[in-house]
Every structure is written in C-alpha cells, then in structure tokens.
Design a protein around this motif. Structure first.
Motif, PDB file in Angstrom:
ATOM      1  N   VAL A  28       0.848  -1.182   0.000  1.00  0.00           N
ATOM      2  CA  VAL A  28       0.000   0.000   0.000  1.00  0.00           C
ATOM      3  C   VAL A  28       0.887   1.236   0.000  1.00  0.00           C
ATOM      4  CG1 VAL A  28      -1.696   1.327   1.306  1.00  0.00           C
ATOM      5  CG2 VAL A  28      -1.881  -1.158   1.196  1.00  0.00           C
ATOM      6  N   PHE A  29       0.718   2.073  -1.007  1.00  0.00           N
ATOM      7  CA  PHE A  29       1.502   3.294  -1.113  1.00  0.00           C
ATOM      8  C   PHE A  29       0.613   4.478  -0.767  1.00  0.00           C
ATOM      9  CE2 PHE A  29       4.708   0.843  -2.533  1.00  0.00           C
ATOM     10  CZ  PHE A  29       4.665   0.419  -3.841  1.00  0.00           C
ATOM     11  N   GLY A  30       1.182   5.445  -0.078  1.00  0.00           N
ATOM     12  CA  GLY A  30       0.469   6.691   0.153  1.00  0.00           C
ATOM     13  C   GLY A  30       0.481   7.522  -1.118  1.00  0.00           C
ATOM     14  N   GLY A  31       0.051   8.766  -1.005  1.00  0.00           N
ATOM     15  CA  GLY A  31      -0.035   9.614  -2.188  1.00  0.00           C
ATOM     16  C   GLY A  31       1.315  10.125  -2.651  1.00  0.00           C
ATOM     17  N   TYR A  32       2.357  10.007  -1.851  1.00  0.00           N
ATOM     18  CA  TYR A  32       3.662  10.563  -2.182  1.00  0.00           C
ATOM     19  C   TYR A  32       4.646   9.435  -2.460  1.00  0.00           C
ATOM     20  CZ  TYR A  32       8.101  12.931  -1.720  1.00  0.00           C
ATOM     21  OH  TYR A  32       9.357  13.411  -1.947  1.00  0.00           O
ATOM     22  N   LEU A  33       5.402   9.575  -3.523  1.00  0.00           N
ATOM     23  CA  LEU A  33       6.458   8.611  -3.830  1.00  0.00           C
ATOM     24  C   LEU A  33       7.794   9.322  -3.717  1.00  0.00           C
ATOM     25  CD1 LEU A  33       4.856   6.807  -6.895  1.00  0.00           C
ATOM     26  CD2 LEU A  33       4.883   6.063  -4.524  1.00  0.00           C
ATOM     27  N   GLN A  34       8.784   8.642  -3.226  1.00  0.00           N
ATOM     28  CA  GLN A  34      10.090   9.257  -3.035  1.00  0.00           C
ATOM     29  C   GLN A  34      11.137   8.675  -3.977  1.00  0.00           C
ATOM     30  OE1 GLN A  34      12.130   8.333   0.688  1.00  0.00           O
ATOM     31  NE2 GLN A  34      10.776   6.573   0.992  1.00  0.00           N
ATOM     32  N   GLU A  35      12.225   9.413  -4.103  1.00  0.00           N
ATOM     33  CA  GLU A  35      13.370   8.954  -4.885  1.00  0.00           C
ATOM     34  C   GLU A  35      14.419   8.373  -3.951  1.00  0.00           C
ATOM     35  OE1 GLU A  35      14.865  12.262  -7.163  1.00  0.00           O
ATOM     36  OE2 GLU A  35      13.556  11.745  -8.832  1.00  0.00           O
ATOM     37  N   CYS A  36      15.132   7.384  -4.453  1.00  0.00           N
ATOM     38  CA  CYS A  36      16.245   6.787  -3.721  1.00  0.00           C
ATOM     39  C   CYS A  36      17.462   6.767  -4.645  1.00  0.00           C
ATOM     40  CB  CYS A  36      15.909   5.372  -3.267  1.00  0.00           C
ATOM     41  SG  CYS A  36      14.512   5.279  -2.125  1.00  0.00           S
ATOM     42  N   THR A  37      18.616   7.052  -4.076  1.00  0.00           N
ATOM     43  CA  THR A  37      19.867   7.020  -4.830  1.00  0.00           C
ATOM     44  C   THR A  37      20.646   5.782  -4.417  1.00  0.00           C
ATOM     45  OG1 THR A  37      19.926   9.421  -4.958  1.00  0.00           O
ATOM     46  CG2 THR A  37      22.007   8.261  -5.318  1.00  0.00           C
ATOM     47  N   PHE A  38      21.078   5.032  -5.413  1.00  0.00           N
ATOM     48  CA  PHE A  38      21.844   3.807  -5.185  1.00  0.00           C
ATOM     49  C   PHE A  38      23.280   4.020  -5.630  1.00  0.00           C
ATOM     50  CE2 PHE A  38      17.477   2.631  -5.743  1.00  0.00           C
ATOM     51  CZ  PHE A  38      17.281   1.657  -4.782  1.00  0.00           C
ATOM     52  N   THR A  39      24.210   3.575  -4.812  1.00  0.00           N
ATOM     53  CA  THR A  39      25.621   3.552  -5.167  1.00  0.00           C
ATOM     54  C   THR A  39      26.057   2.102  -5.014  1.00  0.00           C
ATOM     55  OG1 THR A  39      25.904   5.793  -4.327  1.00  0.00           O
ATOM     56  CG2 THR A  39      27.908   4.483  -4.653  1.00  0.00           C
ATOM     57  N   TYR A  40      26.577   1.540  -6.103  1.00  0.00           N
ATOM     58  CA  TYR A  40      26.917   0.118  -6.067  1.00  0.00           C
ATOM     59  C   TYR A  40      28.200  -0.146  -6.844  1.00  0.00           C
ATOM     60  CZ  TYR A  40      24.816   0.114 -10.718  1.00  0.00           C
ATOM     61  OH  TYR A  40      24.517   0.399 -12.036  1.00  0.00           O
ATOM     62  N   LEU A  41      28.889  -1.201  -6.452  1.00  0.00           N
ATOM     63  CA  LEU A  41      30.101  -1.630  -7.135  1.00  0.00           C
ATOM     64  C   LEU A  41      29.692  -2.666  -8.176  1.00  0.00           C
ATOM     65  CD1 LEU A  41      33.149  -1.449  -7.371  1.00  0.00           C
ATOM     66  CD2 LEU A  41      33.334  -3.154  -5.554  1.00  0.00           C
ATOM     67  N   SER A  42      29.750  -2.273  -9.435  1.00  0.00           N
ATOM     68  CA  SER A  42      29.297  -3.116 -10.537  1.00  0.00           C
ATOM     69  C   SER A  42      30.233  -4.298 -10.751  1.00  0.00           C
ATOM     70  CB  SER A  42      29.210  -2.288 -11.820  1.00  0.00           C
ATOM     71  OG  SER A  42      28.962  -3.113 -12.929  1.00  0.00           O
ATOM     72  N   THR A  43      29.657  -5.481 -10.869  1.00  0.00           N
ATOM     73  CA  THR A  43      30.473  -6.655 -11.171  1.00  0.00           C
ATOM     74  C   THR A  43      30.906  -6.651 -12.636  1.00  0.00           C
ATOM     75  OG1 THR A  43      28.486  -7.957 -11.614  1.00  0.00           O
ATOM     76  CG2 THR A  43      29.409  -8.103  -9.409  1.00  0.00           C
ATOM     77  N   TYR A  44      30.225  -5.876 -13.472  1.00  0.00           N
ATOM     78  CA  TYR A  44      30.531  -5.838 -14.901  1.00  0.00           C
ATOM     79  C   TYR A  44      31.680  -4.890 -15.225  1.00  0.00           C
ATOM     80  CZ  TYR A  44      26.005  -8.089 -14.901  1.00  0.00           C
ATOM     81  OH  TYR A  44      24.960  -8.937 -14.638  1.00  0.00           O
ATOM     82  N   THR A  45      31.686  -3.727 -14.573  1.00  0.00           N
ATOM     83  CA  THR A  45      32.714  -2.721 -14.885  1.00  0.00           C
ATOM     84  C   THR A  45      33.792  -2.641 -13.823  1.00  0.00           C
ATOM     85  OG1 THR A  45      31.538  -0.921 -13.759  1.00  0.00           O
ATOM     86  CG2 THR A  45      30.993  -1.318 -16.087  1.00  0.00           C
ATOM     87  N   GLY A  46      33.498  -3.159 -12.625  1.00  0.00           N
ATOM     88  CA  GLY A  46      34.449  -3.035 -11.523  1.00  0.00           C
ATOM     89  C   GLY A  46      34.507  -1.620 -10.972  1.00  0.00           C
ATOM     90  N   GLN A  47      33.578  -0.769 -11.387  1.00  0.00           N
ATOM     91  CA  GLN A  47      33.551   0.629 -10.975  1.00  0.00           C
ATOM     92  C   GLN A  47      32.336   0.894 -10.088  1.00  0.00           C
ATOM     93  OE1 GLN A  47      35.935   2.960 -12.025  1.00  0.00           O
ATOM     94  NE2 GLN A  47      36.967   1.158 -12.844  1.00  0.00           N
TER      95      GLN A  47
END
Length: 82
Positions: free
Chosen positions: A20-39
């Motif tokens: 169940v979601f309220g009327g407001y949706l938020q943004e999330c920022t992800f920082t991850y170490l890619s297994t494909y690029t190593g970056q």
C-alpha cells in the motif's frame, strides 16, 4: 462489485500492507560496485513508497542486485532517510 465492497472491512495481511503506497512517492539514490565494470556506479530511481516502506523497498533492491550478481556492494539513500 458487492463482494469487493464487503471485503473493504477486512484487515490487510502484512504482505498487502507493504504494497500500500500513500499519495507521495520518493526517490532513492543507489551507489553500487558493478560486477561488470568493476567501478562504483550511482543511479537515482523514483517510485518508492513514502517513509520507511520506501526505504525497505530500496534495501530489497540492493539485496537483489547483490543476489543477482549485478553488484558486489550496494548502498542506498532515500529522501526519507535524510
């Protein structure tokens, strides 16, 4: 239709409550170490539920990235977490 109306009074299960979601949706920022690029990669994604529920969803997405071997490490920051 009558059956749907009668079901409005029932309590939601835990799984239903998480969806169940309220009327407001938020943004999330992800920082991850890619297994494909190593970056380290950073991406911002919207559509997460407001409050703790959205933060929980972002956590599940980070775990999913690691489980799917798209990333070896993952961090997230949602608007609610600030």
């Amino acid at each position: 239709m009558k059956k749907q109306i009668l079901n409005l009074g029932k309590a939601l299960s835990k799984a239903e409550q998480r969806n169940v979601f309220g009327g407001y949706l938020q943004e999330c920022t992800f920082t991850y170490l890619s297994t494909y690029t190593g970056q380290w990669e950073t991406v911002t994604s919207g559509g997460y539920a407001d409050g703790q529920a959205g933060s929980d969803q972002a956590n599940e997405d980070c775990v999913g990235m690691i489980s799917n071997m798209d990333a070896t490490r993952c961090f997230y920051d949602c608007e609610w977490d600030d």
